[in-house]
Design a protein around this motif. Structure first.
Motif, short mmCIF file in Angstrom:
data_model
loop_
_atom_site.label_atom_id
_atom_site.label_comp_id
_atom_site.label_asym_id
_atom_site.label_seq_id
_atom_site.Cartn_x
_atom_site.Cartn_y
_atom_site.Cartn_z
N PRO A 567 0.83 -1.22 0.00
CA PRO A 567 0.00 0.00 0.00
C PRO A 567 0.86 1.26 0.00
N THR A 568 0.50 2.22 -0.84
CA THR A 568 1.19 3.51 -0.87
C THR A 568 0.25 4.67 -0.52
N THR A 569 -1.02 4.34 -0.32
CA THR A 569 -1.99 5.34 0.12
C THR A 569 -2.30 5.08 1.58
N LYS A 570 -1.89 5.98 2.45
CA LYS A 570 -2.05 5.76 3.88
C LYS A 570 -3.42 6.22 4.34
N SER A 584 9.14 10.62 9.11
CA SER A 584 9.09 12.06 8.83
C SER A 584 8.66 12.32 7.40
N ASP A 585 8.96 11.38 6.50
CA ASP A 585 8.56 11.50 5.10
C ASP A 585 7.24 10.76 4.91
N GLU A 586 6.20 11.48 4.53
CA GLU A 586 4.88 10.88 4.36
C GLU A 586 4.86 9.83 3.25
N ARG A 587 5.86 9.84 2.37
CA ARG A 587 5.87 8.88 1.26
C ARG A 587 6.53 7.55 1.63
N ALA A 588 7.11 7.49 2.82
CA ALA A 588 7.82 6.28 3.24
C ALA A 588 6.83 5.14 3.49
N VAL A 589 7.17 3.95 3.02
CA VAL A 589 6.36 2.77 3.27
C VAL A 589 7.24 1.68 3.88
N GLU A 590 6.64 0.84 4.69
CA GLU A 590 7.31 -0.31 5.28
C GLU A 590 6.36 -1.49 5.16
#
Length: 621
Positions: A567-570, A584-590
């Motif tokens: 998922p890339t849409t939080k 801190s970066d809203e684009r980060a995914v784990e």
């Protein structure tokens, strides 16, 4: 820049290796009482602990005392007779030349000096503490953070005497074997659902990790037989925080599960923070032996519910009935009675069943209404500890005690917090989620502010103990803390046991994505995605940076192939109960992939939108 790949040992493995190393070092020497072996922070994650080891010719008791900065700050314990002595040292001060006194049964003494490093800035210092050494004695107040901070224990002066360096989450409880039960630092899925819970000695040694396939959140409860109630969910069905499981203490096997979707409707009775994804938001569980029931706190329905342990059927609901179907109100809800003040609880936490059957909870009071038109702004609101007396025959409820309403907005927490019952008239009330934004009291969890807005937020946590309605303890910290628990460092049952800890239970099998779109070759994965791949003992961890809404598939290709949707849409989480995992970066995914049922050599590739990329990483699972 190539894809970063690294193997990681589990903390249990790291600790076992460290233990083997210090034991080998100890065995090389002839360490006596006069010249003992001293190892500071022996298990790597508790810097204010040490281990003192030596042999004596004859069996003898040993007493240890960490000298306080004043006499009242002494912390000590006595150990039974032995000839091989492993003496844990707890309660060291950070950045200090600590004096530690050892005394044998015959009165012979030895004074050791143990120098510690300064604690990091993430170990917050109290801005206020009011109590007496006579009252608080050698207890510590332990707090687990929800904002950037570390789990720490504070003495009567507010001095830090214990802290942990891992990102422990949610509640700390002492089990009957003297060890601590606390959430793991291993993220399973955002925003804060972790792999399970640790059973850890005060020295920092992790003896067990209990993994749960759906992850752990908020709370756990030890049953009389030692088995554990753990709050969880089934992420595959699109909802969270609406299940509880019973876990076998010896094996980690799930013995029983309770599903609240079978108990309550999901589209009624919602609080101001409810959405379809997080419709109940269970933040506490309590087993009551007298009634053989579970009591659960559902923040997003403003409801404390009680269900039958065996059948899972609903027994009663404490909460404002407005907005609920009348047939449920008539059957399960209580009617307020009594001549005293009465307020319903809203978005509450930490329900506790008292010995007489009364129910205590922390009433956050967020919104303090069931319909938007009646919502109360934070500046006019309050949070409190509250005690209700219920009559399940007459279905009547009376408010018999509260603390916090009189403090108004300065004690107001939209989220987290807890109460504790010590004895009649002796309670703890912890308001851990206080915050102001640009000088105004926050009406959403303060940890939800990000970026430049985050700089305008001031965080506070206030922990109060009351005895017969007199404040006997109050501590304020400049951070948000999920719960507060008063514990002693030493406990006779918490005996250091050598050997490797156990990884129990399972993470389950990660759900696969079966519809693979057509792609074009993209070559090596572009640097702009900042791809990092970590291989742990029980899972693969994929980290990267993508724009919101990009279609991403992680692929493992070998004798068998496996694809996973990343998922890339939080989601807009309306209840950020632990913010310490936020990037801190809203684009980060784990994204973790369990190694359960995966075996062999796999090449890792990545599909991003219409292109398929090679990561250059091959793993053996």
């Amino acid at each position: 820049m190539a894809v970063q790949f690294k193997k990681f040992d589990h903390i249990i493995t790291e600790q076992f290796r460290a233990e083997q190393e210090f034991l080998a070092e100890y065995r090389k020497g002839n360490y006596t009482f006069a010249n003992p072996y001293v190892k500071l922070n022996p298990y790597l994650i508790a810097p204010l602990t040490a281990l003192v080891m030596f042999k004596t010719a004859e069996p003898t008791t040993v007493s240890v005392t960490v000298k306080g900065k004043e006499k009242a700050g002494d912390i000590g314990f006595s150990f039974p007779e032995a000839t091989e002595h492993l003496i844990p040292v707890y309660g060291l001060y950070p950045g200090y030349e600590n004096q530690v006194e050892l005394v044998l049964g015959n009165g012979e003494g030895n004074l050791l000096t143990i120098q510690t490093e300064e604690a990091p800035d993430l170990v917050k210092r109290p801005t206020k503490i009011t109590t007496t050494a006579e009252y608080f004695q050698d207890n510590l107040m332990f707090l687990s953070p929800t904002s950037p901070a570390m789990t720490a224990g504070y003495d009567y002066r507010g001095d830090v005497r214990w802290y942990g360096t891992l990102n422990f989450v949610f509640d700390i409880k002492r089990a009957r074997n003297g060890r601590l039960l606390i959430g793991t630092h291993r993220l399973l899925m955002p925003p804060y659902h972790t792999t399970g819970i640790y059973e850890m000695g005060m020295i920092g040694k992790i003896y067990k990790e209990y993994r749960v396939p759906g992850g752990y959140h908020h709370d756990q409860f030890e049953m009389e037989d030692g088995n554990l109630l753990i709050l969880t969910q089934d992420p595959s069905r699109g909802t969270v925080e609406d299940m509880c499981v019973l876990v076998d203490r010896k094996t980690g096997e799930i013995l029983k599960a309770w599903d609240y979707q079978k108990v309550l409707p999901q589209d009624v009775g919602g609080s101001g923070s409810q959405d379809a994804h997080d419709w109940f938001h269970n933040n506490a569980v309590w087993y009551d032996k007298k009634t053989h029931t579970l009591t659960l706190s559902g923040r997003h329905q403003d409801a404390i519910i009680n269900i039958d342990y065996d059948t899972g059927e609903l027994n009663w609901v404490i909460g404002d009935p407005e907005g609920w179907p009348q047939e449920l109100v008539d059957k399960y809800f209580f009617k307020p009675v009594g001549d005293g003040d009465f307020d319903w609880q809203y978005e509450q936490h930490a329900c506790v069943v008292l010995p007489d059957g009364d129910i205590m909870a922390f009433d956050n009071g967020h919104w303090r209404a069931k319909v938007k038109e009646k919502y109360l702004p934070a500046k006019d609101n309050f949070s409190r500890g509250v005690r209700y007396r219920i009559d399940t025959e007459k279905m009547e409820i009376e408010q018999v005690w509260q603390y916090g309403k009189e403090r108004g907005e300065e004690f107001f927490s939209t989220y987290i917090c807890n109460v504790e019952y010590y004895d009649e008239g002796h309670y703890l009330v912890h308001s851990g989620g206080i915050g102001t934004f640009d000088g105004e009291t926050c009406n959403k969890p303060p940890v939800q502010y990000r970026g430049e807005d985050e700089k305008k937020v001031v965080l506070r946590s206030v922990t109060v103990e009351l005895k017969d309605d007199e404040v006997v303890y109050e501590m304020e910290l400049p951070a948000n803390y999920y719960r507060a628990e008063k514990l002693k460092l030493y406990c006779a049952e918490d005996v250091l046991t050598l050997g490797k800890g156990e990884l129990l239970g399972t993470l389950g099998v990660t759900e696969e994505f079966t519809t693979i779109p057509p792609t074009e070759p993209g070559g090596m994965v572009p640097d702009k995605y900042n791809v990092k791949i970590g291989l742990e003992e029980d899972r693969l961890i994929f980290k990267a940076t993508f724009d919101k809404g990009q279609m991403v598939l992680l692929q493992l290709e070998g004798d068998t192939s496996h694809s996973y949707f990343v998922p890339t849409t939080k989601r807009p989480f309306l209840a950020m109960c632990v913010g310490t995992f936020q990037e801190s970066d809203e684009r980060a995914v784990e994204f973790p992939v369990s190694r359960e049922n995966l075996s062999g050599e796999f090449k890792i590739s990545l599909i991003v939108d219409e292109y398929k990329y090679d990561t250059g990483v091959t793993v053996n699972l």
